[in-house]
Design a protein around this motif. Structure first.
Motif, PDB file in Angstrom:
ATOM      1  N   ASP A  77      -8.498  -5.435  -1.770  1.00 18.09           N
ATOM      2  CA  ASP A  77      -7.834  -4.755  -0.660  1.00 18.09           C
ATOM      3  C   ASP A  77      -8.353  -5.321   0.653  1.00 18.09           C
ATOM      4  O   ASP A  77      -9.222  -6.192   0.655  1.00 18.09           O
ATOM      5  CB  ASP A  77      -8.000  -3.231  -0.746  1.00 18.09           C
ATOM      6  N   ALA A  89       0.850  -1.197   0.000  1.00 16.24           N
ATOM      7  CA  ALA A  89       0.000   0.000   0.000  1.00 16.24           C
ATOM      8  C   ALA A  89       0.883   1.243   0.000  1.00 16.24           C
ATOM      9  O   ALA A  89       1.018   1.943   0.999  1.00 16.24           O
ATOM     10  CB  ALA A  89      -0.937  -0.026   1.190  1.00 16.24           C
ATOM     11  N   GLU A  90       1.477   1.515  -1.139  1.00 15.44           N
ATOM     12  CA  GLU A  90       2.366   2.663  -1.330  1.00 15.44           C
ATOM     13  C   GLU A  90       1.971   3.371  -2.623  1.00 15.44           C
ATOM     14  O   GLU A  90       1.500   2.724  -3.569  1.00 15.44           O
ATOM     15  CB  GLU A  90       3.816   2.206  -1.447  1.00 15.44           C
ATOM     16  N   THR A 150      -5.724  -0.433   4.262  1.00 16.84           N
ATOM     17  CA  THR A 150      -4.312  -0.637   4.593  1.00 16.84           C
ATOM     18  C   THR A 150      -3.947  -2.040   4.134  1.00 16.84           C
ATOM     19  O   THR A 150      -4.819  -2.859   3.870  1.00 16.84           O
ATOM     20  CB  THR A 150      -4.066  -0.511   6.107  1.00 16.84           C
TER      21      THR A 150
END
Length: 135
Positions: free
Chosen positions: A85, A18-19, A62
Motif C-alpha cells: 500500500d 482502495a475500495e 490511500t
C-alpha cells in the motif's frame, strides 16, 4: 481491479483501487490462483490473511493496493504472499479487548504464518508472509 500482471507460472500480481470491494476480489483471486497451482491446502489461510492485510490497507492508507503471490519452489515448499500500500508506516500490533471488533489481524498473521515482515516500497510499504506448503 486497476491492473493485473499474471505470469501464470511463478507469480501472480494484482492491483486494486482502495475500495471496500477490493477485499472480496483479492480473496477470490488468491483462492483461484492457489487452486490453479494445486495449493488447496493453504488457500483458506492465504485468503484469510490477505483479507486482513487488504482491510488494513483500506483503513490506513490511500491509493492502490497490490497483492502478489510467489509460487513455492519444489525445494523450499513455501508460498510467499505480499500486500503493498502507499502508507510508509509499518503496521502496529494492538492489544484487542474481547469486545473490540478489530485489532487482531497482525496477531493472527504472526500465529498462522511461517514468517512475516515488512519492507519499504516506492511508494509506501509491503507486508509479506510465508506459508509452509505440505509436500
Amino acid at each position: 481491479m486497476i491492473g493485473v500482471i499474471d505470469t501464470e507460472d511463478d507469480c501472480a500480481e494484482w492491483t486494486f483501487p482502495a475500495e471496500p470491494g477490493a477485499v472480496r476480489t483479492a480473496r477470490s483471486l488468491v483462492r483461484g490462483r492457489l487452486r490453479d497451482w494445486h495449493l488447496d491446502s493453504v488457500d483458506d489461510m492465504a485468503a484469510l490473511l490477505v483479507s486482513e492485510l487488504v482491510t488494513n490497507a483500506l483503513r490506513h492508507a490511500t491509493g492502490p493496493i497490490g497483492v502478489r503471490l510467489v509460487r513455492p519452489r519444489p525445494q523450499d515448499g513455501v508460498l510467499r504472499v505480499e500486500v503493498s500500500d502507499t502508507l510508509p508506516d509499518p503496521p502496529r500490533a494492538r492489544a484487542a479487548r474481547p469486545e473490540d471488533e478489530s485489532g487482531r489481524g497482525l496477531r493472527l498473521l504472526a500465529c498462522a504464518a511461517r514468517r512475516w515482515g515488512t519492507r519499504p516500497a516506492d511508494p509506501g510499504k509491503t507486508v509479506w508472509f510465508e506459508l509452509a506448503v505440505p509436500r
